[in-house]
Design a protein around this motif. Structure first.
Motif, PDB file in Angstrom:
ATOM      1  N   CYS A 137       0.844  -1.190   0.000  1.00  0.00           N
ATOM      2  CA  CYS A 137       0.000   0.000   0.000  1.00  0.00           C
ATOM      3  C   CYS A 137       0.885   1.249   0.000  1.00  0.00           C
ATOM      4  O   CYS A 137       1.771   1.365   0.840  1.00  0.00           O
ATOM      5  CB  CYS A 137      -0.904  -0.003   1.230  1.00  0.00           C
ATOM      6  N   ILE A 184       0.160   4.159   0.900  1.00  0.00           N
ATOM      7  CA  ILE A 184      -0.163   5.071   1.993  1.00  0.00           C
ATOM      8  C   ILE A 184       0.463   4.604   3.301  1.00  0.00           C
ATOM      9  O   ILE A 184       1.164   5.335   3.974  1.00  0.00           O
ATOM     10  CB  ILE A 184      -1.691   5.221   2.154  1.00  0.00           C
ATOM     11  N   ARG A 185       0.151   3.370   3.681  1.00  0.00           N
ATOM     12  CA  ARG A 185       0.667   2.867   4.963  1.00  0.00           C
ATOM     13  C   ARG A 185       1.897   1.985   4.812  1.00  0.00           C
ATOM     14  O   ARG A 185       2.432   1.486   5.791  1.00  0.00           O
ATOM     15  CB  ARG A 185      -0.437   2.044   5.650  1.00  0.00           C
ATOM     16  N   TYR A 233      -4.840   0.044  -2.804  1.00  0.00           N
ATOM     17  CA  TYR A 233      -4.733   0.378  -1.391  1.00  0.00           C
ATOM     18  C   TYR A 233      -5.221  -0.771  -0.530  1.00  0.00           C
ATOM     19  O   TYR A 233      -6.105  -1.526  -0.919  1.00  0.00           O
ATOM     20  CB  TYR A 233      -5.526   1.656  -1.102  1.00  0.00           C
ATOM     21  N   CYS A 234      -4.684  -0.853   0.696  1.00  0.00           N
ATOM     22  CA  CYS A 234      -4.990  -1.977   1.570  1.00  0.00           C
ATOM     23  C   CYS A 234      -6.382  -1.888   2.185  1.00  0.00           C
ATOM     24  O   CYS A 234      -6.943  -2.899   2.582  1.00  0.00           O
ATOM     25  CB  CYS A 234      -3.920  -2.087   2.656  1.00  0.00           C
ATOM     26  N   SER A 235      -6.949  -0.690   2.287  1.00  0.00           N
ATOM     27  CA  SER A 235      -8.253  -0.546   2.932  1.00  0.00           C
ATOM     28  C   SER A 235      -9.002   0.652   2.352  1.00  0.00           C
ATOM     29  O   SER A 235      -8.404   1.520   1.719  1.00  0.00           O
ATOM     30  CB  SER A 235      -8.049  -0.326   4.432  1.00  0.00           C
ATOM     31  N   CYS A 266      -7.486   4.012   3.336  1.00  0.00           N
ATOM     32  CA  CYS A 266      -6.368   4.515   2.530  1.00  0.00           C
ATOM     33  C   CYS A 266      -6.895   5.166   1.246  1.00  0.00           C
ATOM     34  O   CYS A 266      -6.364   6.188   0.816  1.00  0.00           O
ATOM     35  CB  CYS A 266      -5.397   3.393   2.191  1.00  0.00           C
TER      36      CYS A 266
HETATM   37 ZN   LIG Z   1      -3.240   1.223   2.968  1.00  0.00          ZN
END
Ligand SMILES: [Zn+2]
Length: 88
Positions: free
Chosen positions: A12, A14-15, A28-30, A33
């Motif tokens: 991801c 973002i994170r 993205y993971c979620s 995000c």
């Molecule tokens: Zn993420």
């Protein structure tokens, strides 16, 4: 959502968390995000629109430009401006 039959890991942006993708388009993971990315995109668009308005309101005749005016008129980052000034 089609099952891929295999597990593909992706990181991801973002994170920086590694996750198993659900579809080939997963970035993205979620959903959290994805929201972060959409919010950043909206803020960027808002900022650019503000700069356009600001650049249009700079008077035609002037002795100097403020840093904010240079950023708005030439569409460069403030850090680039200061770096360029520092180099010259
Ligand atoms: Zn993420």
């Amino acid at each position: 959502m089609a099952n891929l039959g295999i597990e593909i890991n992706r990181k991801c942006p973002i994170r920086f968390k590694v996750f198993i993708i659900k579809t080939l388009d997963s970035v993205y993971c979620s959903p959290k995000c994805s929201k972060v990315v959409n919010k950043r995109k909206k803020n960027k668009e808002k900022k650019e629109a503000l700069f356009v308005t600001y650049a249009q309101n700079v008077p035609g005749i002037r002795e100097y430009l403020t840093a904010r005016q240079v950023v708005a008129i030439y569409g460069i980052e403030r850090s680039t401006l200061y770096y360029t000034v520092w180099l010259s």
